[in-house]
Scaffold this motif. Sequence first.
Motif, short mmCIF file in Angstrom:
data_model
loop_
_atom_site.label_atom_id
_atom_site.label_comp_id
_atom_site.label_asym_id
_atom_site.label_seq_id
_atom_site.Cartn_x
_atom_site.Cartn_y
_atom_site.Cartn_z
N THR A 1 0.92 16.91 6.84
CA THR A 1 -0.38 16.94 6.99
C THR A 1 -0.89 16.59 8.22
OG1 THR A 1 0.50 14.30 6.82
CG2 THR A 1 -0.10 15.38 4.63
N LEU B 1 3.01 -2.21 5.10
CA LEU B 1 2.82 -1.47 3.63
C LEU B 1 3.65 -1.86 2.45
CD1 LEU B 1 3.03 2.08 4.98
CD2 LEU B 1 0.97 0.89 4.78
N ARG C 1 0.78 -1.11 0.04
CA ARG C 1 -0.02 0.14 -0.07
C ARG C 1 0.94 1.08 0.09
NH1 ARG C 1 -3.11 -0.31 5.17
NH2 ARG C 1 -1.45 -1.84 5.89
N PRO C 2 0.63 2.25 -0.61
CA PRO C 2 1.37 3.44 -0.66
C PRO C 2 1.15 4.06 0.66
CG PRO C 2 -0.78 3.63 -1.78
CD PRO C 2 -0.85 2.41 -1.25
N LEU C 3 2.14 4.76 1.00
CA LEU C 3 2.29 5.48 2.39
C LEU C 3 0.96 6.39 2.39
CD1 LEU C 3 5.92 6.21 2.84
CD2 LEU C 3 4.62 4.39 3.05
N TYR C 4 0.33 6.40 3.49
CA TYR C 4 -1.25 7.02 3.65
C TYR C 4 -1.28 8.36 3.65
CZ TYR C 4 -0.24 7.25 8.53
OH TYR C 4 0.52 7.70 9.74
N PHE C 5 0.17 9.21 4.06
CA PHE C 5 -0.10 10.58 4.17
C PHE C 5 0.67 11.43 3.22
CE2 PHE C 5 4.59 9.90 4.74
CZ PHE C 5 4.61 8.87 5.56
N LEU C 6 0.89 10.74 1.83
CA LEU C 6 1.32 11.22 0.88
C LEU C 6 0.27 11.40 -0.17
CD1 LEU C 6 4.47 8.80 -0.38
CD2 LEU C 6 4.33 11.16 1.16
N ASN C 7 0.21 12.28 -1.01
CA ASN C 7 -0.81 12.47 -2.28
C ASN C 7 -0.19 11.41 -3.23
OD1 ASN C 7 0.88 13.94 -3.83
ND2 ASN C 7 0.10 15.91 -2.71
N ILE D 1 6.78 15.63 5.18
CA ILE D 1 5.38 15.35 4.77
C ILE D 1 4.40 14.87 5.71
CG2 ILE D 1 3.93 14.27 3.06
CD1 ILE D 1 6.13 14.44 0.79
#
Lengths: 317, 248
Positions: free
Chosen positions: B24, B82, A93-99, B20
């Motif tokens: 956020t 992840l 899964r992509p890192l959740y805090f990135l867009n 980042i």
Amino acid sequence: MSDDPAICAIGIGKRYPKAPPGVAALADLSLTVPAGKIYGLIGQNGAGKTTFVRIAATQLTPSSGEMYVLGHPILREERAIRARIACVPQESRPLYFLNTEEVVYLYLKLRGIDPLEARQRTKAALEELSLWEYRKRQVSRLSGGLRRRALVAMVLAADADLLFLDEPTTGLDPLARRQVWEAIRRASREHRTILLTTHYLDEAEALSARIALIDKGRMLLEGTAAELRGRVRLPYRVSVQGSALLSELEPYGRVSAIEGGFLVFAREADARELARWALERGHRVSMGPVTLEDVFLEVVGRPIEQDEPLAEGPEAA
Amino acid sequence: MSQRHRLRSVLTLIELNGLIPIRTQPLYLVNLLASPLAFLFFITIASGGVLLAYGIGGGMILTMLSVGTGLQSDLTHYRHDLKFQDIVVASPVEAPTYVAGMALSELVYSTPGMLLFLGLWFVTGAATALHAFILAGALLLVWAFASALAFTLATWFEDVRETFMFSPLISLGLTVIPPVYYPLSALPQWAQYVALVSPTTYAASLVQSAMGLIPITWSTAAADWGILTAFTAGLFILASFKARWREA
């Protein structure tokens, strides 16, 4: 382009340290993935697909055998391999805090790509997979399918010669799957090699130049989709919908009951004869070569959707 | 990978795992400040202000150790949940680059805490450039030690929940029992010997001497630097053998 294979595996075996005695995730598996092609690895969950991908992607050490990736032995020259590969692991899964844009852009920068070029590659990859409109949306607010697509965009944008896509379209809707397929095909047209694992047989057939069917860590069949279909005993399928009786169909081949009728696997001559017979009696008939799903069922003895009961170790997916 | 590319990878990891997430969720910055501030508050109140400087020095050490705790959770989460580490393994990024980038990214979270405690030190103490230099060196070693410990422990954890279980125990063993918030001499003689097992005892000795709280000889200071460095190097060596960049 070199004629050397992208991956050459010779007698690869893998036993996980915590696996029960006698249970191997891979057993003496040999296969050759030609360069510049899409190669499909199919099998049930637990068949050993992910273990093979992880070994080839230098994430996991084999217990036995030899493997060469892009001409380099995996145990001694992993740096040379890693410089030229990219991987979307199963269940990643992509890192959740990135867009969405950062998922791709930062991955490219992490690989050492110049920021300007990384921006261009990111834009192209996001546009190709219809993710551009979501570029500023945080991953935690994306659907599962969009997250998966973002990961696929990430590796397709990379400067890698060999891409490992482990179940890349799981959870995607049909339209998104088609977009991913097209992006994979485009990567292949750029002479990149793609090792694709999937349990969607239509996907393997639609994309792969060659397909390997593995079960319980062993290779069962390998070849083009047409070659695989040609290896089964009864290479045609006839669907007969109507009031035909089982006893009337059995002489033509192997009969399975389906909703509203029967499915008959038969040799070509018998299939033609059956189709003619059924039409004369007013039954609805469709006839064609067997699908990969039929091949899988005949060779493995179980449908692909049915999970293999933990043939692999606890760490294998 | 060239040195320039390695540097770019390290900076990208700092951006990815440090800047980042804070953009956020800015509360990450306050989160790391909570425990050291709570300790400072209680110690200052309970001692009638006498141990304020110890609270400041202890706060700096605890802040740096908390960086390691965060790193340990992130590494475990990224590897198991992840599969981010698998993505990185199958790329030109080498293990030391990943280690350096991740460890440096965690430093970002310590910035508000360090600024606060340094500010308090400048206001309440007699800070000199030499003292600040010694303090910075000792705290960097604490950060390196905490990072090495995080990498070593993260190789054993199979689930991020295990890190939640161990982290408070590690904090207790490294910051409360050892004389981080008080002088070593405050402990009974037998307990002083026990405290010598913890590397933070040596870090605290250096920090407290740099802040002018305890006298220290050159030989003791040299021993403190040497032992703290040896602990850190030992953990890095252990982590390099145990770390599962490519799994067995």
